[in-house]
Design a protein around this motif. Sequence first.
Motif, PDB file in Angstrom:
ATOM      1  N   CYS A 101      54.114  49.642  38.786  1.00 41.38           N
ATOM      2  CA  CYS A 101      53.229  49.006  39.807  1.00 41.38           C
ATOM      3  C   CYS A 101      53.683  47.613  40.141  1.00 41.38           C
ATOM      4  CB  CYS A 101      51.602  48.711  39.198  1.00 41.38           C
ATOM      5  SG  CYS A 101      50.692  47.690  40.062  1.00 41.38           S
ATOM      6  N   MET A 102      54.116  47.424  41.364  1.00 37.54           N
ATOM      7  CA  MET A 102      54.973  46.092  42.030  1.00 37.54           C
ATOM      8  C   MET A 102      53.804  45.135  42.645  1.00 37.54           C
ATOM      9  SD  MET A 102      58.515  46.167  43.993  1.00 37.54           S
ATOM     10  CE  MET A 102      59.329  46.966  42.722  1.00 37.54           C
ATOM     11  N   GLY A 103      53.860  44.084  42.149  1.00 44.04           N
ATOM     12  CA  GLY A 103      52.850  43.103  42.670  1.00 44.04           C
ATOM     13  C   GLY A 103      53.048  41.729  41.672  1.00 44.04           C
ATOM     14  N   ARG A 104      52.691  40.715  42.479  1.00 43.64           N
ATOM     15  CA  ARG A 104      52.543  39.222  42.026  1.00 43.64           C
ATOM     16  C   ARG A 104      51.632  39.350  40.768  1.00 43.64           C
ATOM     17  NH1 ARG A 104      55.883  37.256  40.676  1.00 43.64           N
ATOM     18  NH2 ARG A 104      56.578  35.656  42.247  1.00 43.64           N
ATOM     19  N   GLY A 105      51.925  39.209  39.729  1.00 45.95           N
ATOM     20  CA  GLY A 105      51.205  39.027  38.396  1.00 45.95           C
ATOM     21  C   GLY A 105      51.193  40.467  37.561  1.00 45.95           C
ATOM     22  N   ALA A 106      51.937  41.424  38.224  1.00 41.79           N
ATOM     23  CA  ALA A 106      51.847  42.743  37.350  1.00 41.79           C
ATOM     24  C   ALA A 106      52.345  42.636  35.901  1.00 41.79           C
ATOM     25  CB  ALA A 106      52.850  43.613  38.330  1.00 41.79           C
ATOM     26  N   VAL A 107      53.205  41.967  35.818  1.00 40.65           N
ATOM     27  CA  VAL A 107      53.432  41.714  34.117  1.00 40.65           C
ATOM     28  C   VAL A 107      53.207  40.619  33.780  1.00 40.65           C
ATOM     29  CG1 VAL A 107      56.093  40.858  34.462  1.00 40.65           C
ATOM     30  CG2 VAL A 107      55.228  42.229  32.630  1.00 40.65           C
ATOM     31  N   ASN A 108      52.880  39.569  34.644  1.00 43.78           N
ATOM     32  CA  ASN A 108      53.022  38.083  34.082  1.00 43.78           C
ATOM     33  C   ASN A 108      51.451  37.538  34.803  1.00 43.78           C
ATOM     34  OD1 ASN A 108      54.500  35.058  35.057  1.00 43.78           O
ATOM     35  ND2 ASN A 108      52.834  35.238  33.410  1.00 43.78           N
ATOM     36  N   GLN A 109      50.175  37.855  34.196  1.00 41.61           N
ATOM     37  CA  GLN A 109      50.044  38.544  32.834  1.00 41.61           C
ATOM     38  C   GLN A 109      48.868  39.566  33.191  1.00 41.61           C
ATOM     39  OE1 GLN A 109      51.300  38.333  29.962  1.00 41.61           O
ATOM     40  NE2 GLN A 109      52.528  36.596  30.307  1.00 41.61           N
ATOM     41  N   LYS A 110      48.728  39.992  34.615  1.00 41.16           N
ATOM     42  CA  LYS A 110      47.524  41.039  34.793  1.00 41.16           C
ATOM     43  C   LYS A 110      47.809  42.262  34.005  1.00 41.16           C
ATOM     44  CE  LYS A 110      45.924  38.149  38.648  1.00 41.16           C
ATOM     45  NZ  LYS A 110      45.584  38.021  40.167  1.00 41.16           N
ATOM     46  N   GLY A 111      48.965  43.008  34.466  1.00 44.32           N
ATOM     47  CA  GLY A 111      49.088  44.265  33.556  1.00 44.32           C
ATOM     48  C   GLY A 111      48.978  44.372  32.237  1.00 44.32           C
ATOM     49  N   PRO A 112      49.593  43.420  31.559  1.00 44.27           N
ATOM     50  CA  PRO A 112      49.427  43.675  29.934  1.00 44.27           C
ATOM     51  C   PRO A 112      47.664  43.180  29.838  1.00 44.27           C
ATOM     52  CG  PRO A 112      51.240  42.343  30.363  1.00 44.27           C
ATOM     53  CD  PRO A 112      50.658  42.614  31.693  1.00 44.27           C
ATOM     54  N   GLN A 113      47.171  42.379  30.407  1.00 42.92           N
ATOM     55  CA  GLN A 113      45.893  41.749  30.294  1.00 42.92           C
ATOM     56  C   GLN A 113      44.777  42.767  30.339  1.00 42.92           C
ATOM     57  OE1 GLN A 113      46.448  36.876  30.649  1.00 42.92           O
ATOM     58  NE2 GLN A 113      45.589  38.045  32.153  1.00 42.92           N
ATOM     59  N   ASN A 114      45.269  43.629  31.785  1.00 37.34           N
ATOM     60  CA  ASN A 114      44.471  44.840  32.094  1.00 37.34           C
ATOM     61  C   ASN A 114      44.496  45.964  31.055  1.00 37.34           C
ATOM     62  OD1 ASN A 114      42.805  46.358  34.036  1.00 37.34           O
ATOM     63  ND2 ASN A 114      44.739  47.728  34.039  1.00 37.34           N
ATOM     64  N   SER A 115      45.611  45.915  30.501  1.00 42.09           N
ATOM     65  CA  SER A 115      45.867  47.032  29.647  1.00 42.09           C
ATOM     66  C   SER A 115      44.981  46.716  28.037  1.00 42.09           C
ATOM     67  CB  SER A 115      47.285  47.298  29.035  1.00 42.09           C
ATOM     68  OG  SER A 115      47.903  47.718  30.213  1.00 42.09           O
ATOM     69  N   PHE A 116      45.165  45.428  27.921  1.00 42.43           N
ATOM     70  CA  PHE A 116      43.836  44.989  26.745  1.00 42.43           C
ATOM     71  C   PHE A 116      42.736  45.251  27.029  1.00 42.43           C
ATOM     72  CE2 PHE A 116      41.505  42.147  24.134  1.00 42.43           C
ATOM     73  CZ  PHE A 116      42.081  42.457  22.876  1.00 42.43           C
ATOM     74  N   LEU A 117      42.240  45.055  28.257  1.00 43.79           N
ATOM     75  CA  LEU A 117      40.831  45.349  28.510  1.00 43.79           C
ATOM     76  C   LEU A 117      40.549  46.757  28.368  1.00 43.79           C
ATOM     77  CD1 LEU A 117      40.399  42.866  31.342  1.00 43.79           C
ATOM     78  CD2 LEU A 117      39.547  42.508  29.278  1.00 43.79           C
ATOM     79  N   SER A 118      41.337  47.375  29.185  1.00 46.81           N
ATOM     80  CA  SER A 118      41.498  48.956  28.984  1.00 46.81           C
ATOM     81  C   SER A 118      41.149  49.601  27.895  1.00 46.81           C
ATOM     82  CB  SER A 118      42.555  49.688  29.647  1.00 46.81           C
ATOM     83  OG  SER A 118      42.750  49.107  31.026  1.00 46.81           O
ATOM     84  N   ALA A 119      41.796  48.873  26.674  1.00 47.26           N
ATOM     85  CA  ALA A 119      41.520  49.367  25.387  1.00 47.26           C
ATOM     86  C   ALA A 119      40.072  49.147  24.936  1.00 47.26           C
ATOM     87  CB  ALA A 119      42.487  48.569  24.490  1.00 47.26           C
ATOM     88  N   LEU A 120      39.623  48.137  25.371  1.00 52.30           N
ATOM     89  CA  LEU A 120      38.141  47.757  25.020  1.00 52.30           C
ATOM     90  C   LEU A 120      37.232  48.787  25.729  1.00 52.30           C
ATOM     91  CD1 LEU A 120      38.032  43.902  24.977  1.00 52.30           C
ATOM     92  CD2 LEU A 120      39.013  45.260  23.390  1.00 52.30           C
ATOM     93  N   LEU A 121      37.776  49.139  27.001  1.00 48.82           N
ATOM     94  CA  LEU A 121      36.725  49.951  27.881  1.00 48.82           C
ATOM     95  C   LEU A 121      36.938  51.291  26.983  1.00 48.82           C
ATOM     96  CD1 LEU A 121      37.818  48.556  31.217  1.00 48.82           C
ATOM     97  CD2 LEU A 121      35.197  48.946  30.244  1.00 48.82           C
ATOM     98  N   ALA A 122      37.975  51.595  26.594  1.00 46.11           N
ATOM     99  CA  ALA A 122      38.150  53.014  25.765  1.00 46.11           C
ATOM    100  C   ALA A 122      37.193  53.007  24.823  1.00 46.11           C
ATOM    101  CB  ALA A 122      39.657  53.346  25.167  1.00 46.11           C
ATOM    102  N   PHE A 123      37.095  51.843  23.951  1.00 49.89           N
ATOM    103  CA  PHE A 123      36.162  51.895  22.756  1.00 49.89           C
ATOM    104  C   PHE A 123      34.617  52.226  23.366  1.00 49.89           C
ATOM    105  CE2 PHE A 123      39.591  49.807  20.378  1.00 49.89           C
ATOM    106  CZ  PHE A 123      39.214  50.204  19.202  1.00 49.89           C
TER     107      PHE A 123
END
Lengths: 510, 510
Positions: free
Chosen positions: B153-175
């Motif tokens: 996924c290419m975009g501003r903030g993709a890795v710094n830090q929206k991507g990882p942060q969104n993955s963390f939130l996704s983990a919570l959403l999986a719970f």
Amino acid sequence: MKDPIDSALSRREFVQAASAGALAAAAPALVHAASSSGAADKAAVLARIPAMHAENLKRLQEWIALPSIAAENRNFLQGPEHMAALARQAGFADVKLIPTSGKPGVFGHLDAGARTTVAVYFMYDVKQFVPEEWSSPPLEGRLVQKEGLGAVCMGRGAVNQKGPQNSFLSALLAFKATGRRLPVNLVLVCEGEEEIGSPHFGQIVETPEVLARLKSCVGVLLPEAAQQQDGSIQIELGAKGVVELELVSSGEKWGRGPQKDVHSSLEAQVDSPSWHLVQALNTLVEKDGHTPAVEGFFEHAKPLTPAQQQMISTYAATVPEAVMKKELGVQRWVHDLNWQDSLLRLYSQPTINIEGLVGGYTGPGGKTVLPHKAVAKIDMRLVPDMTLTDTLAKLKAHLARHGFADIEVNMTGGYDPTQSDPDSKFIKALLASYRKLGTAPIALPRSPGSWPGYRFTSAPLNLPACGFGLGNGTGAHAPDEYYLIDSTSPAVRGLDGAVASFVECLYALT
Amino acid sequence: MKDPIDSALSRREFVQAASAGALAAAAPALVHAASSSGAADKAAVLARIPAMHAENLKRLQEWIALPSIAAENRNFLQGPEHMAALARQAGFADVKLIPTSGKPGVFGHLDAGARTTVAVYFMYDVKQFVPEEWSSPPLEGRLVQKEGLGAVCMGRGAVNQKGPQNSFLSALLAFKATGRRLPVNLVLVCEGEEEIGSPHFGQIVETPEVLARLKSCVGVLLPEAAQQQDGSIQIELGAKGVVELELVSSGEKWGRGPQKDVHSSLEAQVDSPSWHLVQALNTLVEKDGHTPAVEGFFEHAKPLTPAQQQMISTYAATVPEAVMKKELGVQRWVHDLNWQDSLLRLYSQPTINIEGLVGGYTGPGGKTVLPHKAVAKIDMRLVPDMTLTDTLAKLKAHLARHGFADIEVNMTGGYDPTQSDPDSKFIKALLASYRKLGTAPIALPRSPGSWPGYRFTSAPLNLPACGFGLGNGTGAHAPDEYYLIDSTSPAVRGLDGAVASFVECLYALT
């Protein structure tokens, strides 16, 4: 001109503020001054000038409308062709373009069958300009009223140098219009790269035909508008030389540090070309942060003679220090010198100046980079008998000796100092002309600025070279540059007075 | 992040080049790793992740479409409101904006009735970008194929830090989606000015309600994409501090030299603020052009412990020096050190770096001015137990002692060093998680870059703080920033693997 006018302006502006009108009472009417010479020819020529006012102004405006700007490659060949046409119209013969590796020069001569031959230095190029910064369109040469001064022609090149040069040509046209012969022969040498430092002017002067003609001359005259707004005149008998250069410190040339900008955290692991530059620069001046410390820098720097020192004392007494300090925004002179001693330094000392520093991130705020390159823009001012070549070599040797052989020394322009003999007939004649015209010129040893006059004053020509011309103008290199046309001030001459001053001068040079 | 990712990238890129795929064989399937914990809850949560792939990606793309850029005052309050909505959706309670003198923070907590509480640090802002420099529109978060890696996924903030942060939130959403309770309680602390140096983050942390919640935590986790393209992971147990500042030398403050740019010929008569700056800068480093020479600079700099030195030795052995030199464009390390010693310096030494030099004329060629002002942009990197306040005071005292009290020291940002205890339960749990996930993390004493983690690791909180997260991405602060979504490489995890790694981590932190 590239440099001396800039610097002169700083000083000129306070003179006017300080002593405006002081010399006005001493200025007799031009025609009276002229007719007192007793020469009927001269009187006829002078009498003709007012009738030519409109055409002389129109010619100036047309010239301003055609800006040749070497830095922008603008109006070549139109500029030199126009210059050549003006020269032909004024009576020069064999007018031709002189090719160079850069922009062409223009050359011509006017043989009046006189005993004496005088060279005239012209430039047809002008400085860059930004129209938005002007209060009047810079290529229109409109007449604009200036409080306490009169109507001025405002436009790029108005005073630097199209206005004064056009007045000189107008003087020749007045001779032509009245059927009078010039009292001297003339050689015209013109360049189109003055504003970029005259990089190819040597090629023009060294062209055999040009050099041969120049060798027949008694001196070189630069038409200028020499009067301050108070009417006073300083005549500069030379100019410092100048070397402009960039000192470039780079990881690539150094073999240390990075070859591209890297993250600033790496400063712990990698050398910094910026620190390297700082350390190199630090060796160039003494602890006083001022005196050049390059080994041998002063070797050929001649001190001022007692006569030159006297000139500066005389000048210092006419200029109020407080006004000068205010004008420059300066509280103290270097070394806390008094006014006169600071002026002695100004006119006598060679310098190393930082024009600019550019390295790494230069925008607002910060950016965490370790730059791969840093640049210092330097100018060195030279006094007689220093030379560009020798000084540059000394700088390079100094850097190498101190461990900075890798730092690139990229010269961008420069020339040797200029010095004319105040006791030469030519300079004496110019001073006499000024006095005859009712002004009291103050001679100065040299300009602290620079112009490529050494092409005339050094071997093989060894000619005196000096500016001359009544009239007033300002704004060289700045917006709202102007040349005075219709003076309402008794202290300064407008267009007709400027033209007449050249007529007077030509007779004085016979 | 503002700084550490920049620096880390330089190092990360060669690791991938050198040892891509080396760890791939050691990586078991995620579900297998998870189920081996024996926890049915965890297995259920992990099993849910693939089904949420599309919504997780869509959430990231929507977030990327809303860039909050503090330096441009862009998307405030939309950015923090969006962040708050994401937090609420993921299960955080009492989510609110925390006003500061700058952009607001976002705060919330998630009480799972667990024994252990963990803080999570988020930033909702991103770095500026120039769309023309991107190969894909920076706000669209398009899926782009990367050779040997997969769809990113290419975009501003993709890795710094929206991507990882969104993955963390996704983990919570999986719970949430599986009706499972989190194994730990969470406290969310989020700022919107990370990219301008977190100038008001202290105000967020010190808000009584926030501080009280943080005091209950065992550590602070920063979601990140920690995997290089070869799958390897370095875990940085701290970060250097940083002080960014401008040193400004001006005629006005100095009381010497001009108060505006004047003609360079005046250097003979007037002092130069540029030389003054050069001389001041020259006192800041030793003759080696590198070692800080500010008196007392090293007073509080702690040397590396034998354990920290060992970490660097281990790391040095995994990274080929030649690749690193080529990547940085460096031929020699400072002091001609060998690879390992140069890395010891990188991780242990405080520095004074010139980010940029700006003075006078900075355009092409030269301009004959004597500038009234010159500026050096400086950053200083600090190691424990140096502090910003003390180091800044020492710099000012040093300048004053050497005759440069007039030079302005204008701090533009900075923070103290960060250090987390590798023997804390929190750090041990993160390392254990990585190992359980089949990776072999290499611990490093700290990042040579900087982040404001001292707000957590210093008094009054004294918490360990550390990044964590599988997955891959690059281009923080650069064009074509991306976050890996669908990995075709056995070495690195895509979106689902990153989400799963946070599930694993939360269980490890109980």
